[in-house]
Design a protein around this motif. Structure first.
Motif, PDB file in Angstrom:
ATOM      1  N   GLU A  47       0.809  -1.214   0.000  1.00 33.50           N
ATOM      2  CA  GLU A  47       0.000   0.000   0.000  1.00 33.50           C
ATOM      3  C   GLU A  47       0.847   1.272   0.000  1.00 33.50           C
ATOM      4  N   SER A  57      -0.582  -5.192   3.237  1.00 33.33           N
ATOM      5  CA  SER A  57      -1.797  -5.853   3.714  1.00 33.33           C
ATOM      6  C   SER A  57      -1.977  -7.188   3.017  1.00 33.33           C
ATOM      7  N   ASP A 114      -9.297  -9.137   6.933  1.00 32.25           N
ATOM      8  CA  ASP A 114      -8.011  -8.790   6.324  1.00 32.25           C
ATOM      9  C   ASP A 114      -7.060  -8.207   7.367  1.00 32.25           C
ATOM     10  N   LYS A 116      -3.364  -5.778   8.141  1.00 31.54           N
ATOM     11  CA  LYS A 116      -2.459  -4.725   7.671  1.00 31.54           C
ATOM     12  C   LYS A 116      -1.276  -4.649   8.627  1.00 31.54           C
TER      13      LYS A 116
END
Length: 166
Positions: A47, A57, A114, A116
């Motif tokens: 990212e 991520s 998810d 990160k």
């Protein structure tokens, strides 16, 4: 005035930064994933990549899931290792070789969705990585899930040595 720092990684990131905004993340992730095969297989998404901060991520999808449909423990560790390794790599002269020295991962809770990872180096750490012939650095990294909680706590120590032995 201090000279800007450049190595192979910073030059590659600078090229991606010239792309239209909508293409940057995809191009970075594709290129870095082809260079670091395991990150590519897991489809790590790069990212943000700078000399000070790296944000990566991973989506909670079938190939990286465990038996309870969460992100697998090894994939969580990969995420933290990738963020910290790229933080060091963005600051390491091209004649040095980065090596993971220690990886400590405490699994605190079940991850939700998810994940990160954010790795950041302090200015004094950046100065050491750039200037010392060999050394090591504990790279701070925070891994959060979709709820904002930290399912794991990590300590990643990276070392570097000259590529050519003297």
């Amino acid at each position: 005035m201090e000279q800007p720092f450049h190595n192979t990684m910073t030059r590659v990131v600078a090229k991606f930064d010239q792309l239209p905004a909508f293409m940057r993340r995809w191009a970075r992730s594709k290129a870095f994933g082809s260079k670091v095969k395991f990150a590519g297989t897991a489809k790590i998404d790069f990212e943000e990549v700078s000399s000070e901060r790296v944000v990566v991520s991973i989506r909670n999808r079938g190939p990286v899931q465990n038996h309870i449909k969460g992100v697998h423990a090894a994939a969580m560790a990969l995420l933290a290792e990738t963020a910290t390794g790229f933080a060091v790599g963005m600051n390491l002269p091209d004649d040095k070789l980065p090596l993971i020295k220690t990886m400590k991962v405490d699994y605190l809770r079940r991850a939700q969705g998810d994940l990160k990872a954010v790795a950041q180096l302090r200015p004094e750490q950046i100065a050491e990585v750039r200037s010392l012939d060999k050394g090591e650095v504990l790279v701070p990294v925070t891994v959060t899930d979709e709820s904002g909680a930290e399912p794991i706590r990590c300590e990643m120590t990276w070392a570097w040595i000259p590529k050519q032995r003297k």
